[in-house]
Design an enzyme around this catalytic site. Sequence first.
Site, short mmCIF file in Angstrom:
data_model
loop_
_atom_site.label_atom_id
_atom_site.label_comp_id
_atom_site.label_asym_id
_atom_site.label_seq_id
_atom_site.Cartn_x
_atom_site.Cartn_y
_atom_site.Cartn_z
N LYS A 173 -25.29 16.50 14.46
CA LYS A 173 -24.91 15.85 13.22
C LYS A 173 -25.32 14.40 13.28
O LYS A 173 -24.85 13.65 14.08
CB LYS A 173 -23.21 15.96 13.03
CG LYS A 173 -23.02 15.64 11.72
CD LYS A 173 -21.48 15.40 11.59
CE LYS A 173 -21.25 13.85 12.10
NZ LYS A 173 -21.76 13.12 10.80
N GLU A 248 -21.73 7.53 24.73
CA GLU A 248 -22.53 6.20 24.70
C GLU A 248 -21.74 5.53 23.64
O GLU A 248 -21.83 5.67 22.43
CB GLU A 248 -23.99 6.24 24.48
CG GLU A 248 -24.94 5.16 25.08
CD GLU A 248 -25.24 4.14 23.93
OE1 GLU A 248 -26.38 4.30 23.77
OE2 GLU A 248 -24.30 3.40 23.76
N CYS A 282 -25.56 -1.17 20.05
CA CYS A 282 -24.52 -1.46 21.00
C CYS A 282 -24.94 -2.26 22.05
O CYS A 282 -23.82 -2.82 22.71
CB CYS A 282 -24.25 0.15 21.48
SG CYS A 282 -25.75 0.75 22.11
N GLU A 381 -15.94 -5.83 19.14
CA GLU A 381 -17.21 -5.39 18.73
C GLU A 381 -17.43 -5.55 17.01
O GLU A 381 -16.63 -4.88 16.60
CB GLU A 381 -17.61 -4.05 19.27
CG GLU A 381 -19.27 -3.61 18.90
CD GLU A 381 -19.55 -2.39 19.22
OE1 GLU A 381 -18.87 -1.14 19.10
OE2 GLU A 381 -20.78 -1.94 19.93
O1 TXE Z 1 -19.69 5.08 13.57
P1 TXE Z 1 -18.74 6.13 14.07
P2 TXE Z 1 -18.94 3.76 12.48
C1 TXE Z 1 -19.63 0.92 16.74
C2 TXE Z 1 -19.57 -0.27 15.96
C3 TXE Z 1 -19.19 0.32 14.56
C4 TXE Z 1 -18.12 1.38 15.18
C5 TXE Z 1 -17.71 2.34 14.07
O2 TXE Z 1 -18.41 -0.82 16.49
O3 TXE Z 1 -18.64 -0.87 13.82
O4 TXE Z 1 -18.67 1.94 16.04
O5 TXE Z 1 -18.93 2.74 13.40
C6 TXE Z 1 -19.50 10.85 13.76
N1 TXE Z 1 -15.71 13.98 14.92
N2 TXE Z 1 -20.92 1.66 16.89
O6 TXE Z 1 -17.70 4.17 12.06
O7 TXE Z 1 -17.67 6.29 13.45
C7 TXE Z 1 -19.93 9.95 12.60
O8 TXE Z 1 -20.06 10.80 11.25
C8 TXE Z 1 -17.10 14.12 15.22
C9 TXE Z 1 -21.58 1.72 17.93
O9 TXE Z 1 -20.13 3.79 11.55
O10 TXE Z 1 -18.67 6.05 15.59
C10 TXE Z 1 -21.30 9.73 12.86
O11 TXE Z 1 -22.20 10.58 12.91
N3 TXE Z 1 -17.97 13.06 14.56
C11 TXE Z 1 -22.71 2.67 18.10
C12 TXE Z 1 -20.97 9.25 14.47
O12 TXE Z 1 -19.56 9.98 14.68
C13 TXE Z 1 -17.37 12.06 14.10
C14 TXE Z 1 -23.45 3.12 16.77
C15 TXE Z 1 -20.80 7.73 14.77
O13 TXE Z 1 -19.82 7.31 13.80
C16 TXE Z 1 -16.09 11.84 13.95
C17 TXE Z 1 -22.55 2.99 15.85
C18 TXE Z 1 -15.16 12.90 14.43
N4 TXE Z 1 -13.95 12.46 14.21
C19 TXE Z 1 -21.31 2.45 15.61
N5 TXE Z 1 -15.83 10.59 13.24
C20 TXE Z 1 -23.56 2.75 19.33
N6 TXE Z 1 -23.14 3.05 20.55
O14 TXE Z 1 -24.78 2.46 19.17
C21 TXE Z 1 -17.04 10.14 13.21
N7 TXE Z 1 -18.06 10.96 13.54
#
Ligand code: TXE
Length: 487
Positions: A173, A248, A282, A381
């Site tokens: 996904k 990660e 990240c 972050e």
């Molecule tokens: O990413 P999310 P978000 C960090 C960064 C950012 C924070 C939130 O600090 O501000 O995460 O970002 C899916 N069950 N990073 O909210 O929520 C979602 O649909 C299953 C660091 O935009 O982490 C997406 O596909 N899946 C990071 C994915 O998780 C779920 C890169 C990431 O979303 C879910 C991005 C659930 N309950 C954000 N909730 C890195 N390490 O590079 C969300 N998702």
Amino acid sequence: MTVTVSSLIEGQRVATGGGHLLPIADPATGEVTCELREADAGEVDRAVLSARAAFGNWSTMSTDRRNDILYAIDQRLRAHGDELAALEARTTGLPIAGVRPLIDRAGENFRRFAEVASTVAGETYLQNAQFLTYTTREPKGVAALIAPWNAPLALGSMRIATCIAFGNTCVLKPSEYTPESTLRMVEIMHEAGLPEGVVNVVNGRGSVTGEALTSHPDIDMIGFTGGTETGKRIMAAAGARLKPAIMELGGKSAAIVAPDADIERALDGTLLAIYASNGQQCLGGSRIIVHRSIADRFIAAFVERARKIRIGNPLDTATEMGPLAFAAHRDHVRGYLDVARSDGAEILCGGGIPAGFEQGWYMEPIVAMAPGNDARICQEEIFGPFATFLVYSELDEAIAIANQSDFGLVSYVWTRDLATAMTCSRKIRAGTIWINTPMMRELRAPFGGYRASGVGRDGAQHSADFFTEAKTTSIPLEDTAIRALGR
Ligand code: TXE
């Protein structure tokens, strides 16, 4: 023109379905250019069943035959590099100059993990003279893979490659903010010969499609790249069904600039580490800890360079910083200007909307001077183009600052002194230490975070360990006595 995207199951895009429609805007203009028809639990179930059905053949295919397909995928992704780079840049806002090499990196992910799969071997034990014991490794099963929006193809391909190279199948996904490029990448993978069902893609919100996937009873493991808070929720879902999960997550990485550093290289490296990918990474070096003796000169030069970063359309090869991925995230990052002020920090530059870029989610790169490492802008972050400076006197003080964080993903060290470099390598508690270089990935080495930055490691044998089951078989080498009960 608005395109509609949804899932890709059994090698085909799913054209119909009643899922919720999510509008997706072009980050550079703010205009809705895509509609995502969300995969509901029923569609997720179809995708998992497809992966399960494909698992039989894919897991029993010879490694050499599987590798032929993975190598073909590498070649075909590279052949479509310009197309995929333009799609990724347009839909994420990432400057195409930075994105284009990431497409070759996506191809390399498949090649590298095919190489690892071709070297996976077992052990034999003959220390017990009566028995031959040997080990084998077997594919684990069907994986639920979740990818984020900040680098959909680089991070999504890493999740897929580490999974299928060892004979597993998966349902991926992508983020609901950036669904298009992953769909196109997986289509190209099928054109390269990937059998139907090995990789399926479901698109939708995390709370709907994501949760339906990670809590599906017929998945065997979870791979996630995303935020720490979301990671906690996904690990809870994994725990409820006792499924192994590799995470990660976020970071708040330190970059230590020692007094003996090559200042020009340290400037280039620290600017790149926080402002590459529009600051949405990240492994961003967001806390820059500079020795007191060079701080004024270094910070002044950094601010001057940050002000000159070329902001522009992500498809323009001259662009160094494009728009952030979506409106709410740009507001989230700019919201930290007020947080900084309440921290007692000084905003040295940036944070405004660049003139001429009022459309879309553009912002000027920010540089702040923090009063101390306990400030929120040093502890949270921000995940955007927000560089925070701190000053130190003794190396142990800098290392203590670097370690005073909930995160521990990576760290950067700029020094010409070997003792400084080795001390930092030994004492900084982070999964990767880069010395005198901005981020670079050696895929044979483990990559992952300490503490709130993740669980587990990606890379060579570490991925083989997570994505396979180890099995031990013992056979007597002679008629060993068996105690007879009940004779
Ligand atoms: O990413 P999310 P978000 C960090 C960064 C950012 C924070 C939130 O600090 O501000 O995460 O970002 C899916 N069950 N990073 O909210 O929520 C979602 O649909 C299953 C660091 O935009 O982490 C997406 O596909 N899946 C990071 C994915 O998780 C779920 C890169 C990431 O979303 C879910 C991005 C659930 N309950 C954000 N909730 C890195 N390490 O590079 C969300 N998702």
